[in-house]
Structure formats: structure tokens, C-alpha cells
Design a protein around this motif. Structure first.
Motif: not given
Ligand code: ZN
Length: 281
Positions: A132-134, A165-167, A207-208, A227-231
Motif C-alpha cells: 500500500i505505497g509504503g 508515500g506518507g500516512a 508524514g514520514v 524527498i519531500g513533504f507535499a507533492g
């Protein structure tokens, strides 16, 4: 002599009938498009030997690259996710979990293990993007938290390999709580003076990035990793400006002071061993 003389002319095999090399034996490099044989990939630690592109790999491959003789003891291997919100999108979350577990052979998007790098003890928690997209849900957070507890108890350095991919949307607020939990645990690790190395791989986002991935005593990344927070689209719409070239690559992030080193995967084990030695003294 019909068996060596072609009797029927113009035999055409349709595309569907053509036999292909089994999946996974040959791969095309996503960057230079050259064919890579599976055995060559393994030998070269899943880095394209033509252009140096770092192929996306999972915990199984990272463990085999980093742990001495691929020997390790897996920690908390049987942790599985609940469904606290009875979440349904295109399918039920519980069905999605079962299907993904079956497809990947993984229990969730992370595996943790203790072993040795060049004879030095280490705990490695490594995320799996296939699951699930990590995405970071309660299992990811809890496994990291318990691995950190293990590191504190046994005074063994902790290495986190992020790829996410985040949370996890399906666990909503429960996912977000993992950011606070893991960050708090890392503060305890720091208080106990046990080293923490964070390795960011392609991609590390959401969130990671906003929690454990950026909290290392040393933050390192693989070349070219996103590497980033938002797209980028969201950021562009918010700031109403065009984004600079190479935005959100490991190289760009390092230039702006968020990373200490970028390390080629083929030199990763030697570099990590050197860091561990340095921090021990
Ligand atoms: Zn290539």
C-alpha cells in the motif's frame, strides 16, 4: 526430409502466443531504458550498471545488502493492522490488507530486524513500498516504536530505511498519531545516547518526512531519491510560483541543508559501518 526443410511458409506467431522471458528475469532500467538481467542487478546491488540509477527495492533486498552474510533476527514479525475505522474506499480496508499480504508475502509496510554490519550490532527497520505505497499506519509506527525500545534496552544503534508515500489514508488520525509516537521514542533514544541513522530512499514523502525520516543523528539518502513533504503540484498552487529544477531530489534537499550525505547504494554498507564505528568512539 521434412524435419529440416521448411514445408509451411509464412508461419506467423501472434503476439499473445509469443513466449516472453519470465517476469523479473529481465528488467528495463527506468532511466536509461537498457535491459538489466536479474543476476546482474543482484550483483550490482540493484543499481543500473549503465547509468547508476537506483532501482526501487524492499526490505528483503536491503537486509541482504546490509546485514553480514544476510543473517538477522526479525523483530515483531507478526504484527498486523486492525481496521479501527471500518474503512471502505473502492474496497474494504480489511480485504485490501489480506490481498496485499497475499500478493507481497509481507504483513505490513515495514520489517525490522537485528543483526550485524561489519561485525557491529545494529537494528534496521526498513519500509516496503509494495505494501500500500509504503504507507505509514499503526503497524509501521508501532514496529518503529518497539524497535527503538529494543535499541535502547540493548544499546544497539538504530537504522531506519524510509520509503513511503506518507500516512495511511485508511487509518486516518491513527496514522497521524504515529508521527508523534515515533518522534517521542526517538527523543528517548537520543537521551539514552544510542545513535540513530536515517536513510531516505526513493520516495520518502508526507508524514514520514515530517517525522522520523528527518530526525537522524545522521540523515543520508540514496542518489536521485524523491524527498519531500507535499507533492509539487500542491506546492505550486499554494505559492503561485514555478518550482526550481531538480526540486525534491536528494541532491536538491542536501544543497538546502536537510541531508548530511548522499551515498551510492554500492558503498552504503561500508559507509554505515564507518559511521557506526565513528559514533561508538
Ligand atoms: Zn540505467
Amino acid at each position: 526430409m521434412a524435419w529440416f526443410k521448411r514445408e509451411t511458409q509464412g508461419i506467423i506467431t501472434t503476439t499473445e502466443e509469443k513466449k516472453e522471458a519470465p517476469d523479473g528475469i529481465w528488467n528495463k532500467c527506468p532511466q536509461c531504458k537498457k535491459p538489466l538481467h536479474y543476476s546482474e542487478q543482484v550483483e550490482n546491488q540493484y543499481v543500473c550498471h549503465y547509468c547508476g540509477f537506483h532501482l526501487r527495492i524492499g526490505s528483503k533486498e536491503y537486509f541482504s545488502i546490509l546485514f553480514d552474510n544476510n543473517e538477522f533476527t526479525e523483530l515483531y514479525p507478526n504484527m498486523v493492522s486492525g481496521d479501527p475505522l471500518n474503512f471502505v474506499d473502492t474496497k474494504k480496508y480489511t480485504d485490501r490488507l489480506t490481498e496485499t499480504q497475499f500478493k507481497t508475502g509481507l504483513k505490513d509496510a515495514i520489517r525490522a530486524a537485528v543483526g550485524k554490519i561489519d561485525g557491529q550490532d545494529i537494528v534496521i527497520a526498513c519500509m516496503d513500498f509494495n505494501f500500500i505505497g509504503g504507507s505509514m499506519g499503526s503497524v509501521v509506527g508501532e514496529k518503529i516504536a518497539r524497535s527503538i525500545d529494543y535499541s535502547i534496552e540493548h544499546k544497539v544503534p538504530f537504522l531506519m530505511i524510509s520509503k513511503s508515500g506518507g500516512a495511511r489514508m485508511m487509518e486516518a488520525a491513527f496514522s497521524l498519531m504515529q508521527m508523534a509516537k515515533t518522534s517521542a521514542k526517538l527523543a528517548l533514544l537520543s537521551e539514552a545516547k544510542v545513535p540513530y541513522i536515517s536513510l531516505l530512499t526513493d520516495p520518502t514523502t508526507g508524514g514520514v518526512t515530517a517525522s522520523y525520516a528527518m530526525l537522524g543523528d545522521i540523515n543520508i539518502a540514496e542518489p536521485g531519491a524523491l524527498i519531500g513533504f507535499a507533492g509539487p503540484r500542491v506546492i505550486k498552487e499554494t505559492i503561485k510560483k514555478d518550482l526550481p529544477k531538480g526540486f525534491q531530489t536528494a541532491e536538491f534537499v542536501q544543497e538546502h541543508g536537510f541531508l548530511d550525505f548522499i551515498v551510492d547504494r554500492r558503498e552504503m554498507k561500508a559507509e554505515l559501518a564507518a559511521f557506526l564505528k565513528m559514533m561508538k568512539n
